[in-house]
Design an enzyme around this catalytic site. Structure first.
Site, PDB file in Angstrom:
ATOM      1  N   CYS A  65       0.845  -1.200   0.000  1.00 19.61           N
ATOM      2  CA  CYS A  65       0.000   0.000   0.000  1.00 19.61           C
ATOM      3  C   CYS A  65       0.879   1.248   0.000  1.00 19.61           C
ATOM      4  CB  CYS A  65      -0.922  -0.017   1.211  1.00 19.61           C
ATOM      5  SG  CYS A  65      -1.911   1.495   1.393  1.00 19.61           S
ATOM      6  N   CYS A  99      -0.252   3.882   2.524  1.00 23.10           N
ATOM      7  CA  CYS A  99       0.177   3.503   3.881  1.00 23.10           C
ATOM      8  C   CYS A  99       1.611   3.943   4.132  1.00 23.10           C
ATOM      9  CB  CYS A  99       0.051   1.994   4.079  1.00 23.10           C
ATOM     10  SG  CYS A  99      -1.647   1.367   3.935  1.00 23.10           S
TER      11      CYS A  99
END
Length: 335
Positions: free
Chosen positions: A209, A212
């Site tokens: 991600c 993230c």
């Protein structure tokens, strides 16, 4: 009037310490003519300022010059005046002898010491006092040099450590994934939610991600600031054993950050990269609600920033109450 005899005018003058014997000369005026008295008075009046000037400018000046001026001014050969001058000369000789002895004793003095002694009356230091002063000065210099060497050594060590640390950081850079892994290792357990009186942040992340990773530095700084007042729980979405937890929080995309109050109720979920100010506003609101709850006050403050409500249709599911057995069952560790 008769001319004063020699026996009457010859008066023995005793030298004084100050050199001022003019009061004794007044006694010689007895038996003198009025003209001679006037001449003697004029001589004294002229002699006194000259003598004072001589002693102010040079206290060691011989008084013979003053005596000569007095003789030339009076223009009289009176024996009383001669006696006065002789006594002055004797007094000057004493002063000369004392000044010569003083000059002999001051030959060992420097110019500075002699000036201080003559003008201010400051006595020069003895050899013992000089040695003590020199030792104190040398000790102070040595202490200063030692302090400088110590500071220089510490500065060199600090500079060397900074260079080594920079080199290590350059060869071993801390990536966002490293930050996420560190926060995962320091993560609190799920059973603290709603049980320790603190609000909780549950962050769902994955190594693939990008959002993230981009939010990792901000989340790390927030955790450092609020770690004593807020629980931080990290859940790695790549691990299969975490799927029951992902379903319980209604996560359908990551990054997903669930904001849980101190009572264990999910207030909202923040999706995507979240600005630092937004996270702090919501955390401060949850901390205020926790204080009200501890104080027995009713009512809750609505969070300033709300995004995703995973339990809109099932509001009863917002209440969380994790226990150790429930977590183990959800993770498939117990039947």
């Amino acid at each position: 009037m008769k001319k004063p005899s020699g026996s009457m005018s010859r008066i023995k003058m005793q030298p004084s310490s100050s050199g001022h014997n003019f009061a004794s000369a007044i006694q010689c005026s007895k038996g003198m003519t009025m003209t001679m008295k006037y001449l003697l008075l004029i001589s004294i009046c002229l002699l006194m300022p000259l003598q004072s000037f001589a002693f102010v400018t040079n206290p060691y000046m011989h008084a013979n010059t003053i005596a000569t001026l007095a003789v030339s001014t009076t223009t009289t050969g009176h024996r009383c005046t001669s006696s006065l001058l002789n006594s002055k000369t004797n007094n000057t000789d004493l002063s000369s002898s004392s000044s010569s002895s003083s000059s002999l004793s001051s030959e060992k003095l420097t110019d500075q010491e002699r000036i201080l002694q003559e003008t201010l009356g400051i006595q020069p230091e003895t050899e013992a006092e000089k040695q003590i002063r020199i030792k104190k000065r040398d000790a102070a210099l040595e202490s200063t040099q030692n302090s400088k060497r110590k500071n220089a050594f510490i500065a060199i060590l600090a500079f060397t450590a900074a260079i080594l640390n920079y080199g290590y950081q350059f060869t071993h850079p801390i990536t966002s994934l490293t930050l996420l892994t560190q926060m995962q290792n320091n993560s609190a357990e799920l059973n603290v939610i709603g049980n320790n009186g603190k609000p909780t942040v549950v962050d769902f992340w994955a190594s693939w991600c990008e959002n993230c990773k981009a939010a990792a530095p901000t989340l790390m700084s927030i955790e450092e600031e609020y770690k004593d007042r807020v629980n931080f729980v990290m859940v790695n979405g790549d691990k299969g054993e975490n799927w029951p937890i992902i379903e319980r929080f209604g996560v359908d995309a990551i990054p997903h950050m669930a904001m849980v109050g101190s009572d264990g109720v999910i207030e909202t979920a923040l999706i995507g990269p979240i600005p630092r100010s937004v996270m702090k506003d919501d955390l401060n609101a949850m901390l205020d609600n926790a204080e009200k709850r501890q104080g027995g006050s009713e009512g809750k403050m609505i969070l300033p920033h709300t995004m995703y409500d995973a339990f809109r249709s099932k509001p009863e599911m917002r209440q969380l109450n994790f226990s150790a057995d429930e977590i183990a069952i959800r993770l498939g560790q117990k039947d």
